[in-house]
Design an enzyme around this catalytic site. Structure first.
Site, mmCIF file in Angstrom:
data_model
loop_
_atom_site.group_PDB
_atom_site.id
_atom_site.type_symbol
_atom_site.label_atom_id
_atom_site.label_comp_id
_atom_site.label_asym_id
_atom_site.label_seq_id
_atom_site.Cartn_x
_atom_site.Cartn_y
_atom_site.Cartn_z
ATOM 1 N N HIS A 57 41.475 47.607 40.680
ATOM 2 C CA HIS A 57 40.359 46.712 40.984
ATOM 3 C C HIS A 57 40.696 45.227 40.956
ATOM 4 O O HIS A 57 39.818 44.406 41.208
ATOM 5 C CB HIS A 57 39.184 47.003 40.044
ATOM 6 C CG HIS A 57 39.498 46.840 38.582
ATOM 7 N ND1 HIS A 57 38.522 46.892 37.621
ATOM 8 C CD2 HIS A 57 40.667 46.644 37.915
ATOM 9 C CE1 HIS A 57 39.056 46.733 36.427
ATOM 10 N NE2 HIS A 57 40.368 46.578 36.579
ATOM 11 N N HIS A 58 41.938 44.859 40.654
ATOM 12 C CA HIS A 58 42.301 43.432 40.638
ATOM 13 C C HIS A 58 42.968 42.964 41.929
ATOM 14 O O HIS A 58 43.123 41.750 42.119
ATOM 15 C CB HIS A 58 43.236 43.129 39.464
ATOM 16 C CG HIS A 58 42.641 43.355 38.115
ATOM 17 N ND1 HIS A 58 41.418 42.823 37.741
ATOM 18 C CD2 HIS A 58 43.090 44.067 37.047
ATOM 19 C CE1 HIS A 58 41.149 43.204 36.513
ATOM 20 N NE2 HIS A 58 42.136 43.956 36.062
ATOM 21 N N ALA A 59 43.383 43.887 42.797
ATOM 22 C CA ALA A 59 44.071 43.478 44.021
ATOM 23 C C ALA A 59 43.127 42.694 44.927
ATOM 24 O O ALA A 59 41.971 43.066 45.127
ATOM 25 C CB ALA A 59 44.606 44.700 44.758
#
Length: 299
Positions: A117-119
Site C-alpha cells: 500500500h505504499h507504492a
C-alpha cells in the site's frame, strides 16, 4: 474450500538487508498447507503491463520490469529490484485481482502475498514495488466487473499509496486505520483516515474500528471489500506502535467478517505488514487471519 491465490514467484529469495514480504511468503504457503484446512489453490496470471500502466507511470513500470530501478528509488523501496523481484512485483497484483474475482464467486478469497500500500505512481516505497490494491481496484472498476468497491486497510501504517493512486477515481473508496505517528511521515488523504495514538490496545482499537467503518460501509455500499490485513498492529511488531494481542487480531478479523457478512459483501484479503526477527510467528499471524476470515465467510 477456502480459495487461496499463490504464485511461485511470491517466494523470491529474501534480501538480508530488508524486512520484505518475500521473506515470509514461503512460510505462509507452508503453514497454510500444513493447517489441515480445506483449501483450493489458484495460480494468478501476472498483471498485464497495460494495467500496470493504468496506475503507475509507464517509465517506472519499465524500470521495474527491466530490473533497472535507480538506486534512489531502490532506497525508498528498501531493497534492490532484481529480475526475481520484478517477476514477483508483477505477479502479486495479478494475485490480488484474481482473489477479488474468486471472492465475488465464493464470498472470500485470500492472496497469500500483497497489500503493498505504499507504492506510488512513479516509485515504490516502504517495501512495496507496485501497489496491488490500487491496481486490482482500478482494473475491477474500469473493466466493468463492478461499480463500487472499498479498500479497508488495517495495517499499522497508513495506506498512503493506495489513497493517492485511487483519489478521484469513480467507484473506489479507501479506509485506513493506523498509528498516527508511524510511517509515512507525510500522510495521503483516504476517503476516511482513522489515526490512533501509540499503545492503543485491543478493546479501544476494536471499538474504534467498528464505530468508524460501519458508517462508511453503509455510505459507500461497496460491492466488494479489498482487505489489507496487516498484522503489524501486534504489540511486539518491530515497526508497529500499537498494542494488539494475538487474541485482539483474531477479534479484528471476526469483526470485519461479521460486518461484511451482515451486508452480503464478498471480501478479498491481502497479507500486508508484519515485521520482526521471528518470521515463523509473524507468518502464523498472517495464516490465522486468512483462515479466520475464510472460516467465517466461505460457505
Amino acid at each position: 474450500m477456502i480459495p487461496i491465490v499463490h504464485h511461485p514467484a511470491y517466494v523470491a529469495a529474501p534480501d538480508p538487508r530488508a524486512m520484505a514480504q518475500s521473506s515470509k511468503n514461503g512460510l505462509i504457503r507452508d503453514l497454510l498447507r500444513a493447517s489441515g484446512a480445506t483449501l483450493a489453490w489458484h495460480t494468478p496470471e501476472p498483471m498485464p503491463r497495460r494495467w500496470l500502466e493504468e496506475v503507475h507511470d509507464p517509465d517506472y513500470v519499465a524500470e521495474v520490469l527491466e530490473a533497472r530501478v535507480p538506486r534512489a528509488k531502490e532506497r525508498r523501496i528498501g531493497f534492490p529490484v532484481t529480475p526475481a523481484v520484478a517477476e514477483r512485483a508483477q505477479a502479486v497484483p495479478g494475485g490480488t485481482y484474481l482473489a477479488a474475482r474468486l471472492a465475488l464467486e465464493h464470498g472470500f478469497a485470500a492472496n497469500s502475498a500483497g497489500g503493498s500500500h505504499h507504492a506510488l505512481a512513479d516509485t515504490g516505497a516502504g517495501y512495496c514495488v507496485f501497489n496491488d490494491l490500487a491496481l486490482a481496484a482500478v482494473r475491477l472498476v474500469e473493466e466493468g466487473t463492478l461499480e463500487r468497491l472499498l479498500v479497508v486497510d488495517v495495517d499499522v501504517h497508513q495506506g498512503d499509496g493506495t489513497a493517492a493512486l485511487t483519489a478521484g477515481r469513480p467507484g473506489i473508496a479507501t479506509y485506513s486505520i493506523h498509528a498516527a505517528k508511524n510511517f509515512p511521515v507525510r500522510k495521503a488523504r483516504s476517503t476516511l483516515d482513522v489515526e490512533l495514538a501509540d499503545g492503543v490496545g485491543d478493546d479501544e482499537y476494536l471499538a474504534t474500528l467498528e464505530a468508524t467503518l460501519v458508517p462508511l460501509l453503509d455510505e459507500v455500499r461497496p460491492q466488494i471489500i479489498l482487505y489489507q490485513a496487516g498484522v503489524d498492529p501486534f504489540a511486539g511488531d518491530r515497526l508497529g506502535r500499537l498494542a494488539l494481542t494475538d487474541a485482539g487480531l483474531a477479534r479484528r478479523e471476526a469483526l470485519v467478517a461479521r460486518l461484511v457478512r451482515a451486508r452480503g459483501l464478498p471480501l478479498a484479503s491481502t497479507v500486508g505488514g508484519g515485521y520482526g526477527d521471528d518470521k515463523a510467528a509473524i507468518s502464523r499471524r498472517h495464516v490465522a487471519a486468512i483462515l479466520g476470515l475464510g472460516a467465517a465467510l466461505v460457505g
